[in-house]
Design a protein around this motif. Structure first.
Motif: not given
Length: 394
Positions: A51, A55, A345, A357-362
């Protein structure tokens, strides 16, 4: 007989039988949790790096302030755009609906860190200071500054040690350094971030860019930025430009250009494949570890399972116990994996200036993969239950 007594006692206990069996051998349980945690961390890191790659390599394409983008047909990505003749931009201005067609120049330079004097690779972007090329307020507010000879704007999110220099610029002090044989002044700051190929970026005027690249011709453009009239039909103008311009260039919408960059990373770049393979290997490692634990657990309790079958319990009940263990292991392994990955991270982002970063979706994706991983292991391990013959209790 001892196993039979323990089995009968569990029937009156409301604690899930799967949890009781896992707790029976705490060392094996800790081993399983550690294995799943390791697999989850590996998956988290591979997905995070992938990711960050997507990005970081599309940060500037996403920030382009243009309706349409012209690139060479030989372009591979933002770092390898290839040049085309500026004549194509003049030809584009003749198409109805086109308001402006501005060139953008890109190149990598070795610049000397003003703070420690070390040389590092930086992306240099040259733009027309009369026309904002990026949706970056900090840059657009200082366009008049980069008109001055040898003045550049510095990406303060670049990889490396720049704290003192950034403070000097913020205090309005004069900061100079070298790019090649020329001395340049850092006239301002903006923030985007580093990429896998360059430690950061500098933005300056097109004239300053050509001064820093004396062998580069002004007519060799890296990228063309097309802005349209407000009432113009975007797709119609794009199609007309594509039809009128020679086949040495291609015309894309701004969103289409971002997709072009992503497609190059995902399909043509070996880095994207490596990160995908790493995630797959993490999944396979988790399946193997959980299978070994559950298979060993089933083997060590075959007598108890045989007792259940002798008492009239169906195979579905026995299978449910193993699935229950798999679900418990999923949760117990995922939680520490998530916590450790969050810390990793932050450390990696601080060390590399990459957008990790740690998105909720991941987190949900990895949790789902963990359930699948443990469920698949449990499904394989349940084959051993076919050997749970009631005769084994005698």
């Amino acid at each position: 007989m001892l196993g039979l007594i323990k089995t009968l006692k569990t029937l009156g206990d409301r604690t899930p039988l799967g949890l009781k069996q896992l707790k029976h051998d705490r060392l094996r349980l800790l081993t399983a949790i550690a294995g799943i945690t390791f697999a989850d961390i590996l998956i988290f890191m591979q997905l995070g790096f992938a990711d960050a790659l997507y990005k970081s390599n599309t940060q500037y394409p996403r920030a382009l302030q243009a309706d349409l983008v012209i690139i060479s047909t030989q372009a591979k990505n933002f770092g390898q755009l290839r040049t085309f003749t500026r004549r194509r931009l003049w030809q584009a201005q003749d198409v109805p609906g086109v308001v402006s067609a501005e060139p953008l120049y890109l190149g990598s330079v070795q610049w000397r860190n003003p703070q420690n004097r070390q040389q590092t690779s930086m992306l240099l972007i040259g733009q027309n200071p009369s026309q904002p090329a990026f949706d970056l307020p900090d840059v657009n507010a200082k366009l008049d500054t980069i008109r001055l000879p040898d003045h550049v704007l510095f990406d303060q999110a670049s990889r490396g040690s720049y704290d003192e220099m950034i403070e000097q610029v913020n205090r309005g002090e004069r900061v100079t350094t070298e790019i090649g044989l020329r001395t340049v002044e850092v006239a301002g700051l903006f923030e985007v971030g580093a990429s896998f190929s360059d430690d950061g970026a500098l933005i300056t005027s097109d004239q300053n860019f050509l001064r820093l690249f004396p062998k580069r011709e002004a007519g060799a453009v890296s990228l063309g930025l097309i802005n349209l009239e407000p009432e113009a039909d975007l797709e119609q103008v794009r199609a007309e430009l594509a039809a009128r311009l020679p086949d040495d260039v291609q015309v894309l919408t701004q969103a289409g250009y971002v997709d072009f960059e992503l497609n190059d990373i995902q399909s043509a770049s070996p880095i994207g494949f490596v990160f995908g393979l790493g995630s797959a290997m993490g999944f396979i490692v988790g399946v193997v570890i959980v299978y070994q634990v559950l298979s060993t657990d089933v083997n060590s309790h075959l007598g108890e399972y045989a007792t259940f079958r002798a008492m009239g319990y169906r195979n579905s009940y026995l299978l449910g116990i193993v699935v229950e263990e798999a679900i418990i292991l999923s949760v117990l392994g995922f939680v520490p994996g998530l916590v450790i990955a969050l810390g990793a991270y932050q450390l990696t982002a601080a060390a590399t200036a990459l957008p990790l970063a740690m998105p909720t979706s991941r987190a949900i994706t990895v949790l789902t993969l963990t359930f699948v991983m443990c469920g698949a292991s449990g499904a394989i391990a349940t084959r051993r239950l076919q050997a749970a013959d009631p005769a084994d209790i005698f």
